[in-house]
Design a protein around this motif. Structure first.
Motif, PDB file in Angstrom:
ATOM      1  N   LEU A  95       0.858  -1.176   0.000  1.00  0.00           N
ATOM      2  CA  LEU A  95       0.000   0.000   0.000  1.00  0.00           C
ATOM      3  C   LEU A  95       0.898   1.230   0.000  1.00  0.00           C
ATOM      4  CD1 LEU A  95      -3.215   0.475   1.818  1.00  0.00           C
ATOM      5  CD2 LEU A  95      -1.460   2.168   2.290  1.00  0.00           C
ATOM      6  N   TYR A  96       0.649   2.149  -0.922  1.00  0.00           N
ATOM      7  CA  TYR A  96       1.454   3.368  -1.038  1.00  0.00           C
ATOM      8  C   TYR A  96       0.597   4.589  -0.729  1.00  0.00           C
ATOM      9  CZ  TYR A  96       4.789   0.507  -3.624  1.00  0.00           C
ATOM     10  OH  TYR A  96       5.688  -0.461  -3.990  1.00  0.00           O
ATOM     11  N   TYR A  97       1.118   5.459   0.095  1.00  0.00           N
ATOM     12  CA  TYR A  97       0.509   6.765   0.359  1.00  0.00           C
ATOM     13  C   TYR A  97       1.442   7.770  -0.284  1.00  0.00           C
ATOM     14  CZ  TYR A  97      -1.645  10.544   3.122  1.00  0.00           C
ATOM     15  OH  TYR A  97      -2.295  11.676   3.545  1.00  0.00           O
ATOM     16  N   THR A  98       0.995   8.415  -1.344  1.00  0.00           N
ATOM     17  CA  THR A  98       1.836   9.350  -2.089  1.00  0.00           C
ATOM     18  C   THR A  98       1.509  10.779  -1.691  1.00  0.00           C
ATOM     19  OG1 THR A  98       1.896   7.799  -3.940  1.00  0.00           O
ATOM     20  CG2 THR A  98       2.553  10.058  -4.405  1.00  0.00           C
ATOM     21  N   SER A  99       2.546  11.541  -1.396  1.00  0.00           N
ATOM     22  CA  SER A  99       2.382  12.947  -1.017  1.00  0.00           C
ATOM     23  C   SER A  99       1.997  13.774  -2.235  1.00  0.00           C
ATOM     24  CB  SER A  99       3.702  13.475  -0.452  1.00  0.00           C
ATOM     25  OG  SER A  99       3.667  14.879  -0.349  1.00  0.00           O
ATOM     26  N   PRO A 100       1.138  14.775  -2.041  1.00  0.00           N
ATOM     27  CA  PRO A 100       0.783  15.655  -3.160  1.00  0.00           C
ATOM     28  C   PRO A 100       1.904  16.633  -3.514  1.00  0.00           C
ATOM     29  CG  PRO A 100      -0.300  16.389  -1.155  1.00  0.00           C
ATOM     30  CD  PRO A 100       0.392  15.100  -0.823  1.00  0.00           C
ATOM     31  N   THR A 101       2.897  16.753  -2.637  1.00  0.00           N
ATOM     32  CA  THR A 101       3.993  17.703  -2.841  1.00  0.00           C
ATOM     33  C   THR A 101       5.238  16.970  -3.314  1.00  0.00           C
ATOM     34  OG1 THR A 101       3.132  19.072  -1.055  1.00  0.00           O
ATOM     35  CG2 THR A 101       5.411  19.455  -1.704  1.00  0.00           C
ATOM     36  N   LYS A 102       5.842  17.477  -4.369  1.00  0.00           N
ATOM     37  CA  LYS A 102       7.120  16.932  -4.840  1.00  0.00           C
ATOM     38  C   LYS A 102       8.251  17.785  -4.285  1.00  0.00           C
ATOM     39  CE  LYS A 102       5.357  14.475  -8.677  1.00  0.00           C
ATOM     40  NZ  LYS A 102       5.751  13.691  -9.781  1.00  0.00           N
ATOM     41  N   ILE A 103       9.367  17.145  -4.021  1.00  0.00           N
ATOM     42  CA  ILE A 103      10.507  17.819  -3.410  1.00  0.00           C
ATOM     43  C   ILE A 103      11.418  18.395  -4.493  1.00  0.00           C
ATOM     44  CG2 ILE A 103      12.512  17.514  -1.892  1.00  0.00           C
ATOM     45  CD1 ILE A 103       9.701  17.271  -0.544  1.00  0.00           C
ATOM     46  N   ASP A 104      11.749  19.679  -4.317  1.00  0.00           N
ATOM     47  CA  ASP A 104      12.673  20.336  -5.245  1.00  0.00           C
ATOM     48  C   ASP A 104      14.019  19.620  -5.215  1.00  0.00           C
ATOM     49  OD1 ASP A 104      10.737  22.270  -5.731  1.00  0.00           O
ATOM     50  OD2 ASP A 104      11.577  23.666  -4.257  1.00  0.00           O
ATOM     51  N   GLU A 105      14.698  19.633  -6.339  1.00  0.00           N
ATOM     52  CA  GLU A 105      15.973  18.923  -6.463  1.00  0.00           C
ATOM     53  C   GLU A 105      16.993  19.374  -5.410  1.00  0.00           C
ATOM     54  OE1 GLU A 105      19.121  17.665  -9.949  1.00  0.00           O
ATOM     55  OE2 GLU A 105      17.235  18.666 -10.480  1.00  0.00           O
ATOM     56  N   ARG A 106      17.025  20.658  -5.123  1.00  0.00           N
ATOM     57  CA  ARG A 106      18.031  21.149  -4.168  1.00  0.00           C
ATOM     58  C   ARG A 106      17.764  20.706  -2.735  1.00  0.00           C
ATOM     59  NH1 ARG A 106      16.877  26.528  -1.782  1.00  0.00           N
ATOM     60  NH2 ARG A 106      14.729  27.029  -2.304  1.00  0.00           N
ATOM     61  N   HIS A 107      16.528  20.304  -2.420  1.00  0.00           N
ATOM     62  CA  HIS A 107      16.191  19.851  -1.066  1.00  0.00           C
ATOM     63  C   HIS A 107      16.238  18.327  -0.919  1.00  0.00           C
ATOM     64  CE1 HIS A 107      14.191  23.899  -0.973  1.00  0.00           C
ATOM     65  NE2 HIS A 107      14.927  23.916   0.122  1.00  0.00           N
ATOM     66  N   ARG A 108      16.413  17.615  -2.008  1.00  0.00           N
ATOM     67  CA  ARG A 108      16.353  16.150  -1.951  1.00  0.00           C
ATOM     68  C   ARG A 108      17.402  15.520  -1.041  1.00  0.00           C
ATOM     69  NH1 ARG A 108      14.798  15.358  -8.311  1.00  0.00           N
ATOM     70  NH2 ARG A 108      12.888  16.600  -8.131  1.00  0.00           N
ATOM     71  N   PRO A 109      18.657  15.981  -1.045  1.00  0.00           N
ATOM     72  CA  PRO A 109      19.623  15.369  -0.118  1.00  0.00           C
ATOM     73  C   PRO A 109      19.197  15.504   1.349  1.00  0.00           C
ATOM     74  CG  PRO A 109      20.788  16.605  -1.810  1.00  0.00           C
ATOM     75  CD  PRO A 109      19.315  16.935  -1.953  1.00  0.00           C
ATOM     76  N   ALA A 110      18.653  16.646   1.718  1.00  0.00           N
ATOM     77  CA  ALA A 110      18.199  16.841   3.098  1.00  0.00           C
ATOM     78  C   ALA A 110      17.001  15.946   3.408  1.00  0.00           C
ATOM     79  CB  ALA A 110      17.853  18.305   3.348  1.00  0.00           C
ATOM     80  N   VAL A 111      16.105  15.785   2.446  1.00  0.00           N
ATOM     81  CA  VAL A 111      14.934  14.927   2.658  1.00  0.00           C
ATOM     82  C   VAL A 111      15.361  13.470   2.781  1.00  0.00           C
ATOM     83  CG1 VAL A 111      12.800  14.084   1.596  1.00  0.00           C
ATOM     84  CG2 VAL A 111      13.292  16.536   1.633  1.00  0.00           C
ATOM     85  N   VAL A 112      16.360  13.059   2.019  1.00  0.00           N
ATOM     86  CA  VAL A 112      16.881  11.695   2.151  1.00  0.00           C
ATOM     87  C   VAL A 112      17.389  11.466   3.577  1.00  0.00           C
ATOM     88  CG1 VAL A 112      18.748  10.141   1.437  1.00  0.00           C
ATOM     89  CG2 VAL A 112      17.397  11.332  -0.289  1.00  0.00           C
ATOM     90  N   GLU A 113      18.129  12.422   4.113  1.00  0.00           N
ATOM     91  CA  GLU A 113      18.609  12.291   5.491  1.00  0.00           C
ATOM     92  C   GLU A 113      17.436  12.242   6.472  1.00  0.00           C
ATOM     93  OE1 GLU A 113      20.927  14.703   9.001  1.00  0.00           O
ATOM     94  OE2 GLU A 113      21.386  15.272   6.937  1.00  0.00           O
ATOM     95  N   TYR A 114      16.461  13.112   6.268  1.00  0.00           N
ATOM     96  CA  TYR A 114      15.262  13.147   7.118  1.00  0.00           C
ATOM     97  C   TYR A 114      14.580  11.777   7.120  1.00  0.00           C
ATOM     98  CZ  TYR A 114      10.628  14.884   8.654  1.00  0.00           C
ATOM     99  OH  TYR A 114       9.443  15.106   9.309  1.00  0.00           O
ATOM    100  N   PHE A 115      14.399  11.213   5.934  1.00  0.00           N
ATOM    101  CA  PHE A 115      13.749   9.905   5.829  1.00  0.00           C
ATOM    102  C   PHE A 115      14.598   8.797   6.450  1.00  0.00           C
ATOM    103  CE2 PHE A 115      10.957  11.104   1.953  1.00  0.00           C
ATOM    104  CZ  PHE A 115      10.086  11.756   2.790  1.00  0.00           C
ATOM    105  N   MET A 116      15.919   8.870   6.310  1.00  0.00           N
ATOM    106  CA  MET A 116      16.777   7.856   6.942  1.00  0.00           C
ATOM    107  C   MET A 116      16.602   7.879   8.449  1.00  0.00           C
ATOM    108  SD  MET A 116      20.362   7.735   4.749  1.00  0.00           S
ATOM    109  CE  MET A 116      21.215   8.172   6.209  1.00  0.00           C
TER     110      MET A 116
END
Length: 116
Positions: A7-28
């Protein structure tokens, strides 16, 4: 793969390329402590999703099981989405975003205990 229900819950917001490294850390940081499911970030387009899955081989997938999976996905996304937005739009670090969420949860638990 045929014996797995995901089951996947997909966010309506996409992450800008410049914020992706920080979001990866957040998710880790989140995924390390989450018992059921995990967050994913598609590095190609910034899509965010939370996935919960179970093995169905030799068993019956009940309505109650699916409802619980939906609840886990919804509650987890609801809890951590504000931190995601704080990184994307508020220029918070992953640790700052996570600390804000944890502090809010502590305040909420304290006020609920005081109301008893």
């Amino acid at each position: 793969v045929d014996d797995i229900f995901a089951l996947y819950y997909t966010s309506p917001t996409k992450i800008d390329e410049r914020h992706r490294p920080a979001v990866v850390e957040y998710f880790m940081r989140i995924n390390y402590n989450v018992m059921l499911g995990h967050f994913d970030l598609d590095q190609r387009d910034g899509e965010v999703r939370f996935k919960v899955s179970t093995i169905t081989k030799g068993s019956f997938l009940s309505i109650e099981m699916v409802q619980h999976m939906i609840g886990v996905a919804t509650n987890t996304m609801d809890k951590f989405f504000p931190g995601l937005m704080a990184i994307q739009y508020g220029n918070k670090t992953p640790l700052e975003a996570l600390n804000e969420i944890n502090n809010e949860a502590t305040v909420q638990r304290s006020s609920e205990q005081g109301a008893r």
